[in-house]
Design an enzyme around this catalytic site. Structure first.
Site: not given
Length: 1369
Positions: A562-564, A566-567
């Site tokens: 969900g973290e930007s 990590k995305i």
């Protein structure tokens, strides 16, 4: 609902006519048409009518009938064979004409006749025929009637004609493509068949059509149609199944018919499809994808037809369809066979029926296991299918339905296939364990030869081991990622020092991982995690793949964090990999990253319910301007991506678990890519290489499922099917040494016998006979016990429970507890004309105790038929008699007795468990009296235990400890006579009797066990003493030569000795003793002392006549001869010989001591005989190497002691207790004198001779003074002086007694006369006349001198010794 048949029986099969060789004269003559008339000219008038627009339908019908008749005439066949143009003309004319519906049937008949005609039809004309016929069928598909059926049968026959030639079609013959653009059913631009024909008919493809050759006469002969038309027809048939095509949707019936044509094509073409790449590619991709789509439609007929096609594909082309088959079973069969996925009952039944058909293929499950379950990249199809069958056979809170029976059939088909393969097993089928000794990248493991079992079996097992370990590691990882990786390092699946590639492959190829944890790991900013992420992306093949498809595949393997940040890291890795393999119109990897981001945002926008205002196509295109290296991406490209995302969501939260149940487009694309690189398909043969591993997985659920169906079933057919399954499970378990599985099976079966709870039934025998299920279960469990008893362990307890219940009901055959030795005895008795005993389970001794009620098979039946006079009972009904008869037949079929009589063939572990089960079933004996039923059970179990012990004499060491402890518990806990302790005691004796001749090394152990008899309670021992003695006597007489140890003889002699005082047993015991001691036949140093002691006890015993005591004394006296013989045998020099002689001297001393005790017996005859025997023992010692010390001991311990005791008895005891003691004293004196005189030469040289001699004189002196009946005995007064005189004369003659004696000095002379004068004053003058005055003179001189000499000292010492001896006496 069953699947429709593949072929309609109303259609006549296509018969191929034999082709004549054009080289033969007969063929040339037949083929040559008349010169004035050609085949085409004959048909031209009729064809003109057919093509005419003015002709009416009836006239066209007649013309078509004429053409059909000409084509089907045998006489015309030869003419048409030489004129292909005629047939071509017919095809073109009939196909191009417009006909009314009334004559369409004629048109179909003519076209089919053209197809069946022998002339060479070109690929183009064949396609025209198919196109025309399909158009007719499509035209009338909405109607019902004969024309519709005929059109479909015609099409089916056409398909059969085309694909029936496929196996023999010419290969790789180049030719021009057929330029054909026919129309089908009025459809022009949408006709896939016509549009694709030229593409597939190029010069590089397999082609057998349109090739012209010149014959010898200059005419051209066109070869028959071949591969091109087959490709076109098959491609058209597949296209009609494309659910995404623009063609109007077809109804169910039409779809089923289309599937039927495809099925016929595959049936006839068979393995030939793999020889033609285009046909194979159609099957692998388009056909299979469409089949899976149609199978999910809510139509059981379509599903059944799809399954039939897949079954044929499996049969012919499974080596080319590995991953397709996996997808079919995962997405179709497993999904539609279970109601939890929304399938209707009819769909479930159709899917289950299809699965059962697959299971009936002998190697299907084995190949699924080898190719899919043992592949780390595939799901466990075999395991899931086996579990599905097991679960589907369970009736949960409902009666048994056809679905349950169907699943049971499939399950048993799998099991039966394994059982059948056992017959083809190699002589040595190794089941070696797999271990990884060092790290090897598990995703790189390969097999050297996939067709040789010597290679692939080991390879498959290794892959399955890796897959299991990976799944265990996944379980650990889901709980704690760090510990999960450490576990895999410990099992050598990951290196000791983790590297990014190995961890990435673990995430990529391991099923069951928590995709949330994988996503978090891959999105982590740690350098190692970033490296793993990039290696993970490199495991994907995105070449030639659309961006949205690639992104779907990538995000299905984990959950996008969900973290930007990590995305971003995840999408960067994806974009880099995608651009590397599929750059296409993308300028760089940044363009791929931006577009991927945009697709994720679009996906969220379109499929998130919280977003009210959705992004339009224009918005999406506008958002992606100038992202491709500063320029725009093509609008069509972005529009296609937009619509793809809108129609089909990218799931950023993928499904958890194993396998998948929905085949999306992206997954299918990925499957087709994987199919090019997957390992080759392993074809299993009829040998059970993997059955051990497979059966270990499915055995538990299988047994449970069959048992539940057996429990619910009422029909005999279903019950017999279950029994077949039980037997197959038992066979497999036994062959593969799966003892736990076999035990579980036995436990399940025993529950259905109703024997364990039959006590709750009023008439258990009748109820059992009426219960077919119970009888079948009973037959099955005992059938298993007889066939596969080697591999039963704890299951013996359940089997024994059934046997015990049958025993209580009186239904067991009398032979159940028999043993091999009993059989031999029975045979010998039959030869001698003796009648056989009613039961062989008891010993030949009569049982002392309360008799049991009549038992045995016929006994129980006779009880039913008889009327009790005391309690009148009603006559049994016919139903009861029939039930009892069925019960008897069932018990006879069970062959229960074979379990025990054939126990000698059981494996050691099974035999030991059987013995332990018997001990367990018997229960622990109680000192408190148990109930009759409990005692009866314990007795019966003991009988069986003894039987198997006797039957396994070669393995007695295996059983003996348990048998002995059980019998010991019985003996030591029983305080009153009963059948159980009787059976225990006599069973123990039987075991010893039977086994001693065969097990000399265990002789001591066996004989030591008989000491249990000595521990019997006095009341128990008294009740059975006579029979025990008889058995011991038999044992001794049969095995005396085999009993060699002192310990063994001690046990035997103890048993015989205790019978000496038993009124009934003493005679038998004494006869056994006589057998041992008579003539020394079985006397030995090991048993001599024991025999002497036993003889003494029998001689002392007053039970029986005095003659027995006298015989016992004779035995003791005669035993001296054995001592002499042993001495002679051991006279040779040596230390060992001296030890033996010393032992013999000890035995002789024990002998005379024993006889000495009997010399004091109250009975006169025994006492006097004992004295005589003692004399014999003391005088008949020639050959026995006795030392002087031995004789001194004999005198001190035996002779003097005996004389003193006799004297004490004569003086102090009543004459009523000891009659005629005077006679015994006389005999004793004679014994003393005789022994002394006989031993005089050996004794006079001893330093202690003086003491010995004075002891003799002192006893004579005492006996002279003894008073018998109040007065001195005249006989003794007469006898003693005579004996003494004779002794003195002998001593004088030998120079032992003289005035100057060298032995003892003058003191011997003086002391002798001192005692002699007390007996008789005249003896000195009679023996030594003139010596008395000299003796007196010499004595006076010594007194006057006052200095005593040495002889005086010796004399005083001797006097003191004599005095002490006298006092002691």
């Amino acid at each position: 609902m069953g699947r429709p048949r593949l072929q309609n029986p109303s259609i006549n099969p296509i018969e191929e006519e034999p082709s004549d060789s054009p080289d033969t004269p007969a063929a040339e003559a037949a083929a040559a048409p008349p010169p004035e008339l050609s085949a085409l000219a004959c048909l031209r008038p009729f064809l003109d009518v057919v093509c005419s627009d003015e002709a009416l339908a009836p006239i066209k019908s007649v013309a078509l009938s004429a053409v059909h008749k000409i084509l089907t005439l045998d006489a015309a066949a030869a003419a048409f064979a030489g004129s292909p143009a005629a047939i071509h003309g017919v095809v073109e004319a009939v196909a191009s004409c417009r006909l009314d519906e009334a004559v369409l049937m004629r048109k179909l008949h003519v076209l089919l006749a053209c197809m069946r005609a022998r002339p060479a039809l070109s690929d183009r004309h064949v396609c025209t025929i198919v196109n025309t016929c399909y158009g007719i069928a499509d035209q009338v598909r909405a109607r019902e009637g004969l024309l519709k059926e005929l059109s479909r049968h015609t099409l089916l026959d056409l398909v059969r004609c085309i694909f029936g030639r496929l196996p023999d079609a010419a290969r790789n013959i180049p030719g021009p493509p057929p330029a054909v653009k026919p129309q089908m059913g009025g459809i022009n631009k949408d006709q896939y068949f016509a549009n694709k024909q030229a593409e597939n008919g190029n010069g590089t493809d397999d082609n057998a059509g349109n090739v012209e050759a010149s014959n010898g006469g200059g005419t051209t002969v066109q070869q028959s149609y071949g591969i091109p038309c087959a490709v076109e027809v098959f491609q058209f048939l597949c296209s009609r199944l494309n659910v995404s095509s623009e063609i109007a949707p077809l109804d169910e019936e039409t779809l089923v018919f289309g599937l039927t044509m495809i099925n016929s094509a595959i049936e006839l073409g068979g393995p030939s499809f793999r020889k033609h790449p285009k046909l194979l590619a159609l099957i692998q991709d388009e056909l299979f994808k469409n089949l899976m789509s149609f199978a999910l439609l809510p139509s059981p007929p379509i599903l059944s037809m799809v399954c039939s096609i897949v079954l044929n594909l499996y049969h012919h082309l499974r080596t080319e369809l590995k991953l397709q088959l996996e997808a079919f079973f995962s997405c179709v069969i497993l999904k539609l066979s279970q109601p939890r996925f929304g399938a209707t009952y009819n769909q479930q039944e159709a899917a289950m029926e299809a699965l059962v058909d697959f299971c009936r293929q002998k190697t299907f499950m084995a190949e699924m296991y080898a190719n899919l379950d043992c592949d780390i990249t595939c799901s466990n199809v075999f395991e899931e299918l086996a579990n599905l069958l097991s679960k589907s056979a369970f009736p949960v809170n409902c009666p048994l339905s056809p679905m349950h029976i169907l699943a049971l059939d499939g399950l048993i088909a799998v099991i039966q296939g394994m059982a059948d393969r056992i017959g083809n097993a190699p002589s040595k089928l190794e089941q070696s364990s797999v271990e990884l000794e060092e790290y090897t990248p598990f995703w790189t493991v390969k097999c050297e030869n996939y067709s040789d079992p010597d290679y692939w079996v080991k390879f498959v097992r290794q892959r399955k081991y890796i897959k299991r370990r990976l799944m265990i590691g996944a379980d650990h990882f889901n709980r704690d990622p760090k510990k999960g990786l450490e576990f895999l390092q410990g099992t050598h699946l990951l290196p000791e020092k983790l590297d990014p590639q190995s961890v990435a492959c673990f995430f990529r190829y391991t099923a069951g991982l928590d995709k949330n944890l994988v996503g978090d790991f891959l999105g982590n900013h740690d350098e190692f995690c970033v490296q793993v992420l990039h290696e993970f992306a490199r495991t994907f093949d995105f070449e030639g793949m659309n961006l949205d498809t690639a992104l779907r595949l990538f995000l299905e393997t984990f959950r996008l964090p969900g973290e930007s940040q990590k995305i971003q890291r995840v999408l960067e890795a994806f974009s880099e990999r995608y651009y590397e393999q599929s750059p296409h119109i993308l300028a760089n990897k940044d363009a791929a990253l931006l577009l991927s981001y945009s697709l994720i945002m679009l996906n969220t926008d379109q499929h998130n319910v919280q977003v009210k205002k959705k992004m339009t196509e224009e918005d999406f295109i506008r958002n992606n301007r100038l992202i491709n290296g500063g320029s725009d991406l093509p609008r069509e490209f972005l529009s296609e991506l937009y619509h793809s995302i809108c129609k089909n969501e990218i799931r950023t939260i993928p499904e958890q678990g194993f396998g998948f149940f929905e085949m999306s487009y992206s997954r299918w694309v990925d499957l087709m890519r994987k199919s090019k690189s997957t390992s080759p398909y392993i074809v299993c043969d009829s040998r059970p290489f993997l059955d051990h591993d497979m059966f270990a997985i499915m055995s538990g659920p299988t047994i449970a499922a069959i048992a539940v169906v057996f429990d619910y079933a009422e029909h005999e057919e279903v019950l017999l099917t279950c029994v077949d399954g039980f037997l197959a499970v038992a066979k497999i378990s036994a062959f593969h040494h799966l003892e736990d599985v076999l035990d579980d099976l036995v436990v399940s079966l025993c529950k259905f016998t109703t024997l364990s709870n039959s006590s709750l039934v009023e008439e258990p025998v009748t109820a059992f006979g009426d219960d077919m299920k119970a009888r079948l279960a009973t037959e099955t469990v005992f059938n298993i016990a007889n066939r596969y008893g080697d591999y039963i362990r704890t299951g013996w307890r359940n089997i024994l429970e059934c046997i015990l219940r049958l025993h209580k009901l009186g239904l067991l055959p009398a032979r159940v507890a028999s043993d091999a030795a009993d059989d031999l005895e029975l045979a010998s008795e039959a030869v001698q004309g003796k009648s056989a005993p009613a039961s062989l389970s008891t010993s030949h001794l009569p049982i002392i105790g309360t008799p049991r009620r009549s038992s045995g098979l016929m006994g129980r039946f006779s009880q039913l038929l008889s009327l009790d006079t005391e309690e009148p009972r009603s006559q049994p009904t016919e139903q009861q008699l029939a039930a009892h008869q069925r019960t008897l037949q069932t018990i006879q079929k069970c062959r229960i007795d074979s379990i025990f009589t054939e126990s000698k063939f059981l494996q050691a572990d099974s035999l030991l468990q059987l013995a332990r089960a018997l001990i367990w079933a018997a229960g622990r004996p109680q000192k408190v009296t148990s109930s009759p039923d409990d005692e009866d059970t314990a007795v019966f179990c003991l009988e069986l235990l003894i039987a198997i012990t006797l039957n396994n004499r070669d393995r007695i060491a295996l059983l003996w400890q348990g048998v002995y402890e059980h019998i010991a518990n019985i003996v030591q806990s029983t305080v009153m006579p009963c059948a159980l302790v009787e059976k225990a005691v006599f069973g123990l004796l039987r075991i010893c009797q039977r086994l001693l001749p065969y097990k000399e090394n265990l002789a001591d152990e066996l004989l030591r066990s008989l000491q249990l008899v000595l521990k019997l309670d006095a009341r128990v021992a008294d009740a059975y003493c006579e029979n025990i003695t008889q058995e011991v006597s038999r044992l001794v007489k049969a095995n005396a030569t085999l009993i060699k140890s002192h310990m063994g003889w001690r046990t035997i002699m103890s048993l015989l000795s205790i019978t000496a005082r038993h009124p009934e047993a003493s005679e038998v015991g004494f006869e056994a003793l006589v057998f041992i001691m008579s003539e020394g036949a079985h006397l030995s140093p090991a048993n001599y002392v024991l025999c002497i002691e036993a003889s003494r006890q029998f001689a002392e015993s007053r039970v029986g006549l005095t003659d027995r005591s006298i015989r016992a004394l004779d035995l003791m006296a005669d035993s001296v001869n054995s001592l002499a013989r042993w001495s002679r045998e051991n006279k040779e020099a040596g230390e060992e010989a001296e030890k033996v002689l010393e032992g013999i001297r000890e035995m002789w001393l024990r002998l005379i001591q024993a006889v000495r005790k009997l010399c004091l017996d109250q009975r006169e005859d025994v006492r006097n005989q004992a004295l005589s025997s003692l004399q014999r023992c003391l005088t008949n010692t020639e050959g026995i190497c006795l030392l002087p010390t031995s004789w001194l001991q004999a005198f001190d311990l035996v002779i003097f002691g005996m004389l003193d005791d006799l004297l004490e008895i004569a003086q102090n005891h009543s004459q009523k207790d000891y009659r005629n003691m005077e006679g015994s004293l006389l005999v004793a004196m004679r014994l003393l004198a005789k022994v002394h005189l006989q031993l005089l030469p050996q004794l006079f040289g001893l330093s202690s001779f003086c003491k010995l001699w004075l002891g003799v004189l002192s006893r004579m002196e005492k006996y002279m003074k003894v008073k018998v009946r109040g007065k001195r005995s005249e006989k003794l007064q007469e006898l003693i002086p005579e004996l003494l005189k004779g002794t003195l004369q002998v001593m004088k003659a030998r120079g032992i007694l003289a005035k100057r004696s060298t032995i003892g000095g003058d003191s011997l002379w003086e002391l002798t006369w001192l005692h002699v004068n007390n007996i008789s004053t005249s003896l000195q003058s009679e023996v030594f006349p003139g010596q008395e005055s000299e003796q007196e003179l010499h004595a006076s001189k010594q007194t006057d001198s006052g200095s005593p000499t040495q002889p005086d000292n010796t004399s005083s010492g001797a006097s003191a010794e004599v005095s002490g001896d006298q006092n002691g006496g």
